[in-house]
Design an enzyme around this catalytic site. Structure first.
Site, PDB file in Angstrom:
ATOM      1  CG  ASN A   1      13.794  39.105  -2.938  1.00  0.00           C
ATOM      2  OD1 ASN A   1      14.568  38.188  -3.196  1.00  0.00           O
ATOM      3  ND2 ASN A   1      12.492  38.920  -2.790  1.00  0.00           N
TER       4      ASN A   1
ATOM      5  CG  HIS B   1      14.141  35.048   0.759  1.00  0.00           C
ATOM      6  ND1 HIS B   1      15.107  35.427  -0.137  1.00  0.00           N
ATOM      7  CD2 HIS B   1      12.957  35.456   0.234  1.00  0.00           C
ATOM      8  CE1 HIS B   1      14.534  36.028  -1.160  1.00  0.00           C
ATOM      9  NE2 HIS B   1      13.225  36.068  -0.960  1.00  0.00           N
TER      10      HIS B   1
ATOM     11  CB  CYS C   1      12.905  33.552  -2.891  1.00  0.00           C
ATOM     12  SG  CYS C   1      12.454  34.881  -3.997  1.00  0.00           S
TER      13      CYS C   1
HETATM   14  N1  ACO Z   1       6.989  54.093  -3.171  1.00  0.00           N
HETATM   15  C1  ACO Z   1       6.022  54.865  -2.641  1.00  0.00           C
HETATM   16  N2  ACO Z   1       4.766  54.420  -2.418  1.00  0.00           N
HETATM   17  C2  ACO Z   1       4.508  53.147  -2.761  1.00  0.00           C
HETATM   18  C3  ACO Z   1       5.481  52.279  -3.314  1.00  0.00           C
HETATM   19  C4  ACO Z   1       6.773  52.813  -3.526  1.00  0.00           C
HETATM   20  N3  ACO Z   1       7.782  52.083  -4.046  1.00  0.00           N
HETATM   21  N4  ACO Z   1       4.922  51.080  -3.543  1.00  0.00           N
HETATM   22  C5  ACO Z   1       3.648  51.156  -3.132  1.00  0.00           C
HETATM   23  N5  ACO Z   1       3.386  52.410  -2.674  1.00  0.00           N
HETATM   24  C6  ACO Z   1       2.146  52.949  -2.137  1.00  0.00           C
HETATM   25  C7  ACO Z   1       0.926  52.205  -2.609  1.00  0.00           C
HETATM   26  O1  ACO Z   1       0.510  52.693  -3.862  1.00  0.00           O
HETATM   27  C8  ACO Z   1      -0.039  52.496  -1.498  1.00  0.00           C
HETATM   28  O2  ACO Z   1      -0.575  53.792  -1.705  1.00  0.00           O
HETATM   29  P1  ACO Z   1      -2.129  54.078  -1.415  1.00  0.00           P
HETATM   30  O3  ACO Z   1      -2.309  53.799   0.060  1.00  0.00           O
HETATM   31  O4  ACO Z   1      -2.270  55.509  -1.807  1.00  0.00           O
HETATM   32  O5  ACO Z   1      -2.884  53.108  -2.267  1.00  0.00           O
HETATM   33  C9  ACO Z   1       0.827  52.566  -0.244  1.00  0.00           C
HETATM   34  O6  ACO Z   1       2.165  52.782  -0.712  1.00  0.00           O
HETATM   35  C10 ACO Z   1       0.800  51.303   0.579  1.00  0.00           C
HETATM   36  O7  ACO Z   1       1.008  50.205  -0.282  1.00  0.00           O
HETATM   37  P2  ACO Z   1       0.961  48.744   0.273  1.00  0.00           P
HETATM   38  O8  ACO Z   1       1.108  47.768  -0.865  1.00  0.00           O
HETATM   39  O9  ACO Z   1      -0.207  48.602   1.179  1.00  0.00           O
HETATM   40  O10 ACO Z   1       2.303  48.718   1.144  1.00  0.00           O
HETATM   41  P3  ACO Z   1       2.785  47.628   2.169  1.00  0.00           P
HETATM   42  O11 ACO Z   1       2.977  48.265   3.483  1.00  0.00           O
HETATM   43  O12 ACO Z   1       1.979  46.370   2.091  1.00  0.00           O
HETATM   44  O13 ACO Z   1       4.235  47.289   1.604  1.00  0.00           O
HETATM   45  C11 ACO Z   1       5.443  45.678   0.307  1.00  0.00           C
HETATM   46  C12 ACO Z   1       4.389  46.753   0.304  1.00  0.00           C
HETATM   47  C13 ACO Z   1       6.762  46.291   0.715  1.00  0.00           C
HETATM   48  C14 ACO Z   1       5.569  45.093  -1.093  1.00  0.00           C
HETATM   49  C15 ACO Z   1       5.059  44.569   1.332  1.00  0.00           C
HETATM   50  O14 ACO Z   1       3.727  44.173   1.120  1.00  0.00           O
HETATM   51  C16 ACO Z   1       5.951  43.363   1.213  1.00  0.00           C
HETATM   52  O15 ACO Z   1       7.143  43.424   1.416  1.00  0.00           O
HETATM   53  N6  ACO Z   1       5.378  42.187   0.933  1.00  0.00           N
HETATM   54  C17 ACO Z   1       6.165  40.976   0.829  1.00  0.00           C
HETATM   55  C18 ACO Z   1       6.860  40.916  -0.473  1.00  0.00           C
HETATM   56  C19 ACO Z   1       7.768  39.737  -0.500  1.00  0.00           C
HETATM   57  O16 ACO Z   1       8.257  39.259   0.489  1.00  0.00           O
HETATM   58  N7  ACO Z   1       8.011  39.237  -1.677  1.00  0.00           N
HETATM   59  C20 ACO Z   1       8.848  38.076  -1.775  1.00  0.00           C
HETATM   60  C21 ACO Z   1       9.019  37.815  -3.153  1.00  0.00           C
HETATM   61  S1  ACO Z   1       9.896  36.335  -3.235  1.00  0.00           S
HETATM   62  C22 ACO Z   1       9.860  35.731  -4.809  1.00  0.00           C
HETATM   63  O17 ACO Z   1       9.662  34.593  -4.966  1.00  0.00           O
HETATM   64  C23 ACO Z   1      10.072  36.629  -5.997  1.00  0.00           C
END
Ligand code: ACO
Length: 332
Positions: free
Chosen positions: A284, A254, A114
């Site tokens: 994204n 980003h 990214c």
């Molecule tokens: N729908 C419903 N529930 C979900 C989903 C979903 N799509 N995804 C995860 N959950 C659940 C999990 O299973 C978890 O349940 P549990 O508590 O029963 O175990 C709960 O939601 C919380 O999950 P977390 O992973 O703790 O959620 P978090 O608040 O951390 O959000 C997220 C997750 C959105 C992925 C966040 O961590 C994030 O945005 N991180 C950064 C990602 C990013 O910027 N990536 C860039 C990629 S760039 C590249 O190079 C490709």
């Protein structure tokens, strides 16, 4: 002699097909409410049928050629920050070259996920400043939707497909549009985001283990890394530009997660009206996310030109890239 650089044009292309958060509830256990509140995403554009990241890249490239009024034969380089899912070579840049007739261009892809467009701007800037090139086309294009495990709700809801293109050229009027570039990589965090390309051992030797070609992400770790490190790197880039933070008009980050964008905005004390986001529409789109956000904001009038802006991206690697730019009227 310091050769000034003009950002001559910027544009983008996305697929027509749109998938909403509600649509996703048909294939995974999720909800519009969860996705919107955790990420800011409402829908994403995805490739369908035989559409491809290369085709999108070609369309974005043609738009910037037209806008910049630079003939394809005048291009010295095409640099494509791309993770095209179908093949490692020929490069995406070579395929775009063939389609637009850029017969005099050297072509290569870069892998910086990214942060790719900012990395490409840094390389393009160096090539122009060293006198090795006059006209450089950058094309960020990704088909992330083809590299997702659509049963993994933690990752598949986050991404969409798109392309963004930018033309860099020599500034005849002496105004340098790229004031500073800051590129970082911290490979020790490489496990945070991975996309394996499986390869099979020669049948004469012991078979190897093959991974599926899916994006695997430790979302929480990425989140913590970005909110801790990105503001520091952005501040260092701004310091290199000779401008002060409060002299910069817009922040174009980003588009990975609205909460990350808001954390950055708060930490840098940026006016929220001047922080650009369109994550709700596109999710994204990897390296294409910054050019898509920037072009759309200019075209909609949210960014008023001329202006200064910080463009900052982060992604797998981990890589981080930031640049401070001047945006001229007419570029989008
Ligand atoms: N729908 C419903 N529930 C979900 C989903 C979903 N799509 N995804 C995860 N959950 C659940 C999990 O299973 C978890 O349940 P549990 O508590 O029963 O175990 C709960 O939601 C919380 O999950 P977390 O992973 O703790 O959620 P978090 O608040 O951390 O959000 C997220 C997750 C959105 C992925 C966040 O961590 C994030 O945005 N991180 C950064 C990602 C990013 O910027 N990536 C860039 C990629 S760039 C590249 O190079 C490709």
């Amino acid at each position: 002699m310091d050769i000034p650089i003009r950002i001559a044009a910027i544009d983008f292309q996305v697929p027509e097909t749109v998938i909403t958060n509600d649509d996703l509830t048909k294939i995974i256990d999720t909800s519009d409410e969860w996705i919107r509140t955790r990420t800011g995403i409402e829908r994403r554009h995805v490739l369908s049928g035989n559409e491809s990241a290369v085709q999108m890249g070609i369309l974005a490239a043609k738009k910037v050629l037209k806008k910049s009024k630079i003939d394809a034969e005048k291009l010295d380089y095409i640099i494509a920050p791309a993770s095209v899912e179908t093949h490692a070579y020929p490069s995406t840049a070579c395929e775009i070259q063939a389609a637009i007739g850029a017969v005099n261009a050297a072509c290569f892809d870069i892998t910086a996920a990214c942060s790719g467009l900012i990395y490409a701007m840094g390389i393009g800037r160096a090539l122009i400043k060293s006198g090795m090139a006059k006209n450089i086309l950058l094309v960020a294009t990704d088909a992330v939707s083809r590299c997702l495990d659509w049963t993994d709700r933690a990752s598949c809801v986050l991404f969409g497909d798109g392309s963004g293109a930018m033309m860099l050229t020599v500034a005849d009027d002496g105004q340098d549009d790229i004031l500073a570039v800051d590129l970082r990589a911290e490979g020790q965090y490489g496990d945070f985001i991975k996309m394996p390309i499986p390869g099979k051992n020669c049948p004469l030797v012991e078979p190897n283990e093959q991974e599926n070609m899916f994006v695997k992400m430790e979302g929480k770790e990425v989140y913590k890394y970005v909110v801790t490190k990105l503001p520091v790197y952005v501040e260092e880039c701004v310091a290199k530009s000779g401008l002060k933070m409060n002299e910069i008009d817009y922040l174009v980050p980003h588009q990975a997660n609205m909460r990350i964008i808001e954390a950055l905005e708060k930490r840098l004390e940026f006016n929220p009206d001047h922080v650009i986001s369109n994550i709700q529409e596109y999710a994204n789109t990897s390296a294409a996310s910054i050019p898509i956000a920037l072009t759309e904001a200019i075209q909609s009038g949210k960014i008023k030109l001329p202006a200064t802006a910080i463009l900052t991206g982060f992604g797998a690697g981990m890589t981080v890239g930031t640049t401070v730019v001047r945006l001229r009227e007419g570029i989008a």
